[in-house]
Motif scaffolding. Structure first.
Motif, PDB file in Angstrom:
ATOM      1  N   VAL A   1     -55.791 -55.648 -82.044  1.00  0.00           N
ATOM      2  CA  VAL A   1     -54.705 -54.687 -81.820  1.00  0.00           C
ATOM      3  C   VAL A   1     -53.425 -55.166 -82.490  1.00  0.00           C
ATOM      4  O   VAL A   1     -52.736 -54.398 -83.184  1.00  0.00           O
ATOM      5  CB  VAL A   1     -54.469 -54.480 -80.300  1.00  0.00           C
ATOM      6  CG1 VAL A   1     -53.235 -53.606 -80.062  1.00  0.00           C
ATOM      7  CG2 VAL A   1     -55.694 -53.850 -79.653  1.00  0.00           C
ATOM      8  N   ALA A   2     -53.107 -56.440 -82.311  1.00  0.00           N
ATOM      9  CA  ALA A   2     -51.879 -56.983 -82.904  1.00  0.00           C
ATOM     10  C   ALA A   2     -51.954 -56.998 -84.431  1.00  0.00           C
ATOM     11  O   ALA A   2     -50.936 -56.811 -85.106  1.00  0.00           O
ATOM     12  CB  ALA A   2     -51.629 -58.398 -82.376  1.00  0.00           C
ATOM     13  N   SER A   3     -53.140 -57.205 -84.989  1.00  0.00           N
ATOM     14  CA  SER A   3     -53.286 -57.192 -86.450  1.00  0.00           C
ATOM     15  C   SER A   3     -53.005 -55.805 -87.012  1.00  0.00           C
ATOM     16  O   SER A   3     -52.358 -55.655 -88.056  1.00  0.00           O
ATOM     17  CB  SER A   3     -54.694 -57.645 -86.844  1.00  0.00           C
ATOM     18  OG  SER A   3     -54.908 -59.002 -86.488  1.00  0.00           O
ATOM     19  N   HIS A   4     -53.504 -54.780 -86.321  1.00  0.00           N
ATOM     20  CA  HIS A   4     -53.216 -53.410 -86.755  1.00  0.00           C
ATOM     21  C   HIS A   4     -51.709 -53.137 -86.689  1.00  0.00           C
ATOM     22  O   HIS A   4     -51.142 -52.515 -87.602  1.00  0.00           O
ATOM     23  CB  HIS A   4     -53.975 -52.415 -85.887  1.00  0.00           C
ATOM     24  CG  HIS A   4     -55.449 -52.357 -86.169  1.00  0.00           C
ATOM     25  ND1 HIS A   4     -55.946 -52.017 -87.405  1.00  0.00           N
ATOM     26  CD2 HIS A   4     -56.522 -52.582 -85.366  1.00  0.00           C
ATOM     27  CE1 HIS A   4     -57.278 -52.042 -87.356  1.00  0.00           C
ATOM     28  NE2 HIS A   4     -57.645 -52.390 -86.134  1.00  0.00           N
ATOM     29  N   GLU A   5     -51.079 -53.603 -85.645  1.00  0.00           N
ATOM     30  CA  GLU A   5     -49.633 -53.382 -85.515  1.00  0.00           C
ATOM     31  C   GLU A   5     -48.866 -54.153 -86.580  1.00  0.00           C
ATOM     32  O   GLU A   5     -47.865 -53.667 -87.114  1.00  0.00           O
ATOM     33  CB  GLU A   5     -49.167 -53.809 -84.124  1.00  0.00           C
ATOM     34  CG  GLU A   5     -47.678 -53.624 -83.873  1.00  0.00           C
ATOM     35  CD  GLU A   5     -47.220 -52.190 -83.999  1.00  0.00           C
ATOM     36  OE1 GLU A   5     -46.021 -51.981 -84.307  1.00  0.00           O
ATOM     37  OE2 GLU A   5     -48.037 -51.265 -83.788  1.00  0.00           O
ATOM     38  N   GLU A   6     -49.342 -55.345 -86.918  1.00  0.00           N
ATOM     39  CA  GLU A   6     -48.690 -56.117 -87.973  1.00  0.00           C
ATOM     40  C   GLU A   6     -48.752 -55.374 -89.308  1.00  0.00           C
ATOM     41  O   GLU A   6     -47.772 -55.314 -90.051  1.00  0.00           O
ATOM     42  CB  GLU A   6     -49.355 -57.489 -88.108  1.00  0.00           C
ATOM     43  CG  GLU A   6     -48.703 -58.386 -89.162  1.00  0.00           C
ATOM     44  CD  GLU A   6     -49.416 -59.710 -89.309  1.00  0.00           C
ATOM     45  OE1 GLU A   6     -48.829 -60.640 -89.914  1.00  0.00           O
ATOM     46  OE2 GLU A   6     -50.567 -59.827 -88.844  1.00  0.00           O
ATOM     47  N   ARG A   7     -49.910 -54.795 -89.608  1.00  0.00           N
ATOM     48  CA  ARG A   7     -50.027 -54.029 -90.846  1.00  0.00           C
ATOM     49  C   ARG A   7     -49.172 -52.767 -90.802  1.00  0.00           C
ATOM     50  O   ARG A   7     -48.620 -52.348 -91.823  1.00  0.00           O
ATOM     51  CB  ARG A   7     -51.498 -53.691 -91.111  1.00  0.00           C
ATOM     52  CG  ARG A   7     -52.332 -54.902 -91.522  1.00  0.00           C
ATOM     53  CD  ARG A   7     -53.687 -54.486 -92.048  1.00  0.00           C
ATOM     54  NE  ARG A   7     -54.564 -54.009 -90.983  1.00  0.00           N
ATOM     55  CZ  ARG A   7     -55.377 -54.787 -90.289  1.00  0.00           C
ATOM     56  NH1 ARG A   7     -55.421 -56.096 -90.528  1.00  0.00           N
ATOM     57  NH2 ARG A   7     -56.163 -54.285 -89.352  1.00  0.00           N
ATOM     58  N   ALA A   8     -49.066 -52.167 -89.628  1.00  0.00           N
ATOM     59  CA  ALA A   8     -48.207 -50.985 -89.494  1.00  0.00           C
ATOM     60  C   ALA A   8     -46.744 -51.342 -89.739  1.00  0.00           C
ATOM     61  O   ALA A   8     -46.009 -50.596 -90.395  1.00  0.00           O
ATOM     62  CB  ALA A   8     -48.382 -50.361 -88.108  1.00  0.00           C
ATOM     63  N   VAL A   9     -46.318 -52.474 -89.221  1.00  0.00           N
ATOM     64  CA  VAL A   9     -44.939 -52.921 -89.445  1.00  0.00           C
ATOM     65  C   VAL A   9     -44.697 -53.196 -90.923  1.00  0.00           C
ATOM     66  O   VAL A   9     -43.630 -52.871 -91.469  1.00  0.00           O
ATOM     67  CB  VAL A   9     -44.633 -54.170 -88.591  1.00  0.00           C
ATOM     68  CG1 VAL A   9     -43.300 -54.801 -89.000  1.00  0.00           C
ATOM     69  CG2 VAL A   9     -44.589 -53.798 -87.119  1.00  0.00           C
ATOM     70  N   ALA A  10     -45.684 -53.787 -91.590  1.00  0.00           N
ATOM     71  CA  ALA A  10     -45.551 -54.037 -93.026  1.00  0.00           C
ATOM     72  C   ALA A  10     -45.372 -52.728 -93.786  1.00  0.00           C
ATOM     73  O   ALA A  10     -44.564 -52.628 -94.721  1.00  0.00           O
ATOM     74  CB  ALA A  10     -46.761 -54.794 -93.547  1.00  0.00           C
ATOM     75  N   ARG A  11     -46.104 -51.695 -93.378  1.00  0.00           N
ATOM     76  CA  ARG A  11     -45.955 -50.383 -94.003  1.00  0.00           C
ATOM     77  C   ARG A  11     -44.583 -49.785 -93.704  1.00  0.00           C
ATOM     78  O   ARG A  11     -43.954 -49.163 -94.573  1.00  0.00           O
ATOM     79  CB  ARG A  11     -47.058 -49.456 -93.516  1.00  0.00           C
ATOM     80  CG  ARG A  11     -48.423 -49.787 -94.090  1.00  0.00           C
ATOM     81  CD  ARG A  11     -48.440 -49.537 -95.594  1.00  0.00           C
ATOM     82  NE  ARG A  11     -49.794 -49.514 -96.125  1.00  0.00           N
ATOM     83  CZ  ARG A  11     -50.108 -49.095 -97.332  1.00  0.00           C
ATOM     84  NH1 ARG A  11     -49.151 -48.671 -98.141  1.00  0.00           N
ATOM     85  NH2 ARG A  11     -51.351 -49.112 -97.748  1.00  0.00           N
ATOM     86  N   ASP A  12     -44.125 -49.951 -92.473  1.00  0.00           N
ATOM     87  CA  ASP A  12     -42.781 -49.475 -92.124  1.00  0.00           C
ATOM     88  C   ASP A  12     -41.728 -50.131 -93.006  1.00  0.00           C
ATOM     89  O   ASP A  12     -40.796 -49.475 -93.489  1.00  0.00           O
ATOM     90  CB  ASP A  12     -42.479 -49.769 -90.653  1.00  0.00           C
ATOM     91  CG  ASP A  12     -43.262 -48.871 -89.707  1.00  0.00           C
ATOM     92  OD1 ASP A  12     -43.742 -47.812 -90.156  1.00  0.00           O
ATOM     93  OD2 ASP A  12     -43.390 -49.229 -88.523  1.00  0.00           O
ATOM     94  N   ASN A  13     -41.872 -51.427 -93.198  1.00  0.00           N
ATOM     95  CA  ASN A  13     -40.915 -52.149 -94.045  1.00  0.00           C
ATOM     96  C   ASN A  13     -40.976 -51.677 -95.489  1.00  0.00           C
ATOM     97  O   ASN A  13     -39.947 -51.567 -96.165  1.00  0.00           O
ATOM     98  CB  ASN A  13     -41.188 -53.653 -93.971  1.00  0.00           C
ATOM     99  CG  ASN A  13     -40.819 -54.248 -92.626  1.00  0.00           C
ATOM    100  OD1 ASN A  13     -40.078 -53.641 -91.855  1.00  0.00           O
ATOM    101  ND2 ASN A  13     -41.335 -55.424 -92.343  1.00  0.00           N
ATOM    102  N   GLN A  14     -42.173 -51.399 -95.962  1.00  0.00           N
ATOM    103  CA  GLN A  14     -42.322 -50.866 -97.318  1.00  0.00           C
ATOM    104  C   GLN A  14     -41.590 -49.531 -97.453  1.00  0.00           C
ATOM    105  O   GLN A  14     -40.894 -49.282 -98.435  1.00  0.00           O
ATOM    106  CB  GLN A  14     -43.805 -50.699 -97.640  1.00  0.00           C
ATOM    107  CG  GLN A  14     -44.077 -50.094 -99.013  1.00  0.00           C
ATOM    108  CD  GLN A  14     -45.555 -49.812 -99.218  1.00  0.00           C
ATOM    109  OE1 GLN A  14     -46.413 -50.248 -98.438  1.00  0.00           O
ATOM    110  NE2 GLN A  14     -45.873 -49.077-100.256  1.00  0.00           N
ATOM    111  N   GLY A  15     -41.762 -48.668 -96.460  1.00  0.00           N
ATOM    112  CA  GLY A  15     -41.070 -47.385 -96.497  1.00  0.00           C
ATOM    113  C   GLY A  15     -39.568 -47.535 -96.392  1.00  0.00           C
ATOM    114  O   GLY A  15     -38.810 -46.805 -97.042  1.00  0.00           O
ATOM    115  N   LEU A  16     -39.122 -48.487 -95.582  1.00  0.00           N
ATOM    116  CA  LEU A  16     -37.683 -48.713 -95.448  1.00  0.00           C
ATOM    117  C   LEU A  16     -37.076 -49.159 -96.772  1.00  0.00           C
ATOM    118  O   LEU A  16     -36.024 -48.650 -97.186  1.00  0.00           O
ATOM    119  CB  LEU A  16     -37.437 -49.780 -94.377  1.00  0.00           C
ATOM    120  CG  LEU A  16     -35.991 -50.252 -94.203  1.00  0.00           C
ATOM    121  CD1 LEU A  16     -35.092 -49.100 -93.793  1.00  0.00           C
ATOM    122  CD2 LEU A  16     -35.913 -51.391 -93.189  1.00  0.00           C
ATOM    123  N   LEU A  17     -37.728 -50.087 -97.459  1.00  0.00           N
ATOM    124  CA  LEU A  17     -37.217 -50.555 -98.750  1.00  0.00           C
ATOM    125  C   LEU A  17     -37.173 -49.415 -99.760  1.00  0.00           C
ATOM    126  O   LEU A  17     -36.186 -49.252-100.488  1.00  0.00           O
ATOM    127  CB  LEU A  17     -38.083 -51.695 -99.280  1.00  0.00           C
ATOM    128  CG  LEU A  17     -37.743 -52.191-100.692  1.00  0.00           C
ATOM    129  CD1 LEU A  17     -36.308 -52.686-100.762  1.00  0.00           C
ATOM    130  CD2 LEU A  17     -38.717 -53.265-101.134  1.00  0.00           C
TER     131      LEU A  17
END
Length: 418
Positions: free
Chosen positions: A111-127
């Protein structure tokens, strides 16, 4: 031409001997979009925010996979009556460890790994959102400078017309009303130019906000061609690119996977594991030494996951609904943005083609006809203002086309990140 407009803003209000229409300034070399993006990436505070969120998600993943710590138990007994204990008492010490036999920690780690990848995607979108905002602000500043230039040109044209009118009035071949009328037009044009100066300052402030603390590195004018054609790829190509790589859609997919994995966690935590204990004792009797082992087995009788499993299933359904809604909304927004960009680009190119060379010819005809007595001062002022409005309309349509194309890229590459 934009270069002298920026220099004029720094120098003060316009005068009759201001820079000519084709003048340029080499004092400030200007800055490119790549330079502005580099300054943003290096100094924008939200970059640190994104990095901190990524570190937090990574730490959460590590913590989620860990077992519980072992427990050391120490017991002391002293007999007070009819006892067989050693006179010093009995001491029992042991180590207990909880064994998660249902692999709940591994499930929580998934579960935490999926959330980590989701956060990475969020950061990509933010940049990417920050990058597009810098580009939008640069277009705004370039457009504001170009508008100031157009207003300055109109003011110079009216000042030239005022000189022509003044000569005719002084020669007695035109009424004083013409001088008054053209003077009012000059005053209005100067006020419009000063307003355009304020718009440039506002646009520069928006660029500074978009770039962040290192915006002071960007000196001079932005090297942006606001009249460059806005290229918009086919809708099917954009749609495939969006569904494949848009960060918020990918993040929603990862969070859906995390929600589904949470159902497995809830099931496994019904029977979380067993406890194992190893102990040694001294003093149960005179000189007696003991060793032993113990086992703790929870009985899922009162708590059998009632509510927790159902809650996890409901949250998975909610995450699935969010993911599907995002895809539908993304496709709808893309279709609308693509059509808007296509129409605005066509309108801009058509208007530029129709108005090419017409503005300057109109002004020269008006000045010549006024000198020959075939036009009034009102018509002479109207010609200058018509030229100004035509150029401003060209600029407005060109900027609208560029910003519409930018919106298409925002829909394809960023989505709902603000």
């Amino acid at each position: 031409m934009i270069g002298w407009a920026l220099a004029l803003l720094l120098a003060g209000p316009p005068t009759l001997d201001g820079p000519p229409r084709a003048a340029t300034s080499a004092a400030e070399p200007g800055f490119s979009l790549d330079q502005a993006l580099a300054a943003m990436r290096e100094g924008h505070p939200l970059r640190e925010f994104a990095a901190a969120r990524a570190d937090s998600a990574a730490a959460t993943r590590v913590a989620a996979r860990l077992w519980e710590n072992p427990v050391v138990n120490v017991d002391y007994f002293l007999g007070v009556r009819s006892t067989s204990y050693d006179r010093a008492g009995a001491l029992v010490a042991g180590v207990a460890q909880w064994l998660p036999v249902t692999a709940a920690p591994r499930a929580r780690g998934q579960v935490a790994s999926h959330e980590e990848r989701a956060v990475a995607r969020d950061n990509q979108g933010l940049l990417r959102a920050l990058e597009l905002e810098v580009e939008r602000a640069m277009l705004g500043l370039a457009g504001a400078l170009r508008a100031a230039e157009i207003h300055h040109d109109a003011l110079r044209d009216l000042q030239e017309s005022e000189r022509i009118v003044g000569a005719r009035v002084a020669g007695g071949v035109a009424p004083k009303y013409d001088a008054t009328r053209i003077g009012l037009a000059v005053a209005a044009a100067e006020a419009a130019f000063r307003g355009a100066e304020a718009d440039v300052s506002e646009a520069r402030g928006q660029l500074d906000v978009a770039v962040g603390p290192l915006a002071e590195r960007l000196r001079g004018q932005p090297r942006v061609d606001v009249f460059a054609p806005a290229e918009v790829p086919p809708l099917a190509t954009l749609q495939a690119r969006m569904l494949e790589g848009r960060p918020d859609l990918a993040a929603a997919s990862e969070r859906l996977a995390a929600a589904r994995a949470s159902v497995r966690v809830a099931r496994r935590e019904v029977f979380p594991g067993i406890g194992l204990r190893v102990a040694a004792g001294f003093g149960q009797g005179p000189g007696q030494v003991d060793v032993g082992a113990g086992l703790t087995v929870p009985l899922p009788i009162l708590s059998r996951g009632q509510g927790f499993i159902d809650r996890a299933r409901a949250e998975a359904r909610a995450a699935d609904s969010v993911a599907r809604a995002l895809v539908v909304a993304a496709e709808q927004r893309l279709r609308a943005a693509h059509e808007v960009a296509r129409r605005r680009n066509e309108t801009s190119q058509r208007h530029v083609a129709m108005s090419r060379d017409a503005a300057e010819a109109l002004l020269h005809q008006a000045q010549a006809n006024y000198q020959n007595g075939r036009l009034s001062a009102f018509e002479l002022a109207d010609a200058s203002l018509s030229v100004r409005e035509m150029h401003l309309r060209d600029l407005e349509l060109a900027l609208a086309a560029r910003l519409a194309e930018l919106e298409v890229r925002r829909v394809v590459e960023v989505g709902g990140v603000e």
